[in-house]
Scaffold this active site. Structure first.
Site, PDB file in Angstrom:
ATOM      1  N   GLU A  51       0.836  -1.195   0.000  1.00 20.57           N
ATOM      2  CA  GLU A  51       0.000   0.000   0.000  1.00 20.57           C
ATOM      3  C   GLU A  51       0.869   1.244   0.000  1.00 20.57           C
ATOM      4  O   GLU A  51       0.717   2.128   0.834  1.00 20.57           O
ATOM      5  CB  GLU A  51      -0.935  -0.021   1.227  1.00 20.57           C
ATOM      6  CG  GLU A  51      -1.952  -1.155   1.231  1.00 20.57           C
ATOM      7  CD  GLU A  51      -3.037  -0.979   0.172  1.00 20.57           C
ATOM      8  OE1 GLU A  51      -3.294   0.164  -0.246  1.00 20.57           O
ATOM      9  OE2 GLU A  51      -3.639  -1.971  -0.227  1.00 20.57           O
ATOM     10  N   CYS A  52       1.809   1.369  -0.922  1.00 25.21           N
ATOM     11  CA  CYS A  52       2.794   2.454  -0.910  1.00 25.21           C
ATOM     12  C   CYS A  52       2.172   3.787  -1.325  1.00 25.21           C
ATOM     13  O   CYS A  52       1.255   3.838  -2.128  1.00 25.21           O
ATOM     14  CB  CYS A  52       3.943   2.124  -1.848  1.00 25.21           C
ATOM     15  SG  CYS A  52       4.647   0.488  -1.562  1.00 25.21           S
TER      16      CYS A  52
END
Length: 374
Positions: free
Chosen positions: A31-32
């Site tokens: 989930e960057c």
């Protein structure tokens, strides 16, 4: 009413099943969030969080020298593109792999690799073109070792094919990736491979997250066009005047969940409402403060379903492309550490590796009170 309850229940089950499948496959929990910032004195910052759900990445800091020889292995162990790098750089890897997911080179080019599941689709593998082909995971190595500007990147990628290769570490699929690249002059681009074609976009809002693709996120911003820093004025309904409950009413409606579309909107609102920043150090500080809002606490992204899965932020980096300083902090130690690339001898002949954390524990500073003073 019962009909709507059934619809809600149906979609809840679908979401649960989808989440469970993703957990079991351990493929889709990154989930960057990435942002850029610019200071008044011309410093340009590229920063990102790194989330990964499948395992502890055991990241290392790597220092690549100039004139290092790189060799790509394609599918079926066919040797792909081989090149000698022009520039030295620093970067961060995973699982002792020589490839990096983030880095800064000695000319001020910063590269961040983020996940793009279900949308990334690469150019087809052609055996006769193997010598100009690389895999998605080698993109950062190629760009950091070969380019000093985003224009160099554009020119180089016209000559290179990025082709699929299954990776056992992520369940036997080809890594679905896209890339944020910035240079010391403040140019920033997004690179995506979709529908088996290369797409390079100007990073117009200074933000990148995950799926869907970049144009979709820009279109989605139209749903939040009223969000801003100005406070909402009181509204009169009949004889009742309704006022905001407190400061920050301009951001009413800002999504707060961890999905890529919500993070994209939230990061865009925060990044593009920052007041003028005096210099690079101030911009670095603000980049980390903005990205604090995107840290994912342990337990919120699947650890209750499978204790082996980490949903939290494993590390955060920020690259000052002007001063050539590379900053990072980790999930174990939030103290910000900095590496000045101007102090590195890039003429050394070997690759250097170093653990991000000396010890996986928070570095606290104890303060004392002098009882003899009032």
């Amino acid at each position: 009413m019962r009909f709507f309850l059934k619809i809600i229940l149906f979609f809840s089950v679908l979401v649960h099943l989808s989440f469970t499948v993703n957990l079991n496959n351990k493929k889709e929990l990154p989930e960057c969030t990435g942002i850029t910032l610019k200071s008044k004195n011309g410093a340009f910052i590229q920063a990102r969080t790194m989330e990964w759900g499948a395992y502890d990445m055991q990241p290392e800091l790597l220092v690549y020298p100039r004139n290092y020889t790189y060799r790509t292995e394609l599918q079926d162990k066919i040797i792909g593109m081989t090149w000698v790098g022009k520039y030295g750089f620093v970067g961060i890897n995973a699982l002792q792999d020589p490839r990096v997911a983030d880095g800064l080179n000695e000319k001020g080019l910063a590269v961040s690799v983020l996940y793009l599941p279900r949308y990334a689709s690469y150019q087809s593998f052609i055996k006769d073109k193997a010598d100009s082909s690389i895999t998605p995971g080698e993109m950062a190595l190629l760009l950091l070792s070969s380019c000093k500007t985003t224009q160099d990147v554009r020119d180089l990628l016209r000559k290179v094919r990025v082709v699929p290769k299954p990776e056992k570490e992520i369940g036997g699929i080809t890594a679905p990736l896209h890339y944020m690249v910035s240079d010391k002059d403040g140019n920033s681009i997004i690179i995506e491979y979709t529908n088996e074609q290369l797409h390079i976009y100007d990073n117009s809002v200074g933000v990148l997250t995950n799926s869907p693709d970049y144009p979709w996120h820009l279109t989605n911003l139209k749903n939040y066009i009223s969000i801003g820093v100005e406070e909402i004025s009181p509204v009169k309904i009949g004889t009742l005047e309704i006022t905001p409950t407190g400061a920050g009413s301009g951001m009413l409606g800002l999504p707060g969940d961890y999905t890529p579309p919500s993070r994209f909107v939230r990061a865009t609102a925060m990044r593009n409402s920052v007041t003028a920043l005096e210099n690079g150090e101030r911009a670095i500080s603000e980049a980390f403060r903005i990205l604090n809002n995107f840290d994912i606490p342990i337990g919120t992204m699947g650890t209750k379903h499978d204790p082996s899965i980490l949903g939290d932020t494993q590390y955060t980096t920020a690259a000052d492309t002007k001063s050539l300083k590379y900053y990072y902090r980790t999930m174990n130690n939030h103290r910000i550490r900095v590496l000045d690339l101007k102090t590195i001898d890039f003429e050394r002949k070997r690759l250097v590796r170093r653990n991000l954390d000396v010890s996986k524990a928070q570095d606290y500073k104890t303060i004392t009170i002098d009882n003899k003073k009032g």
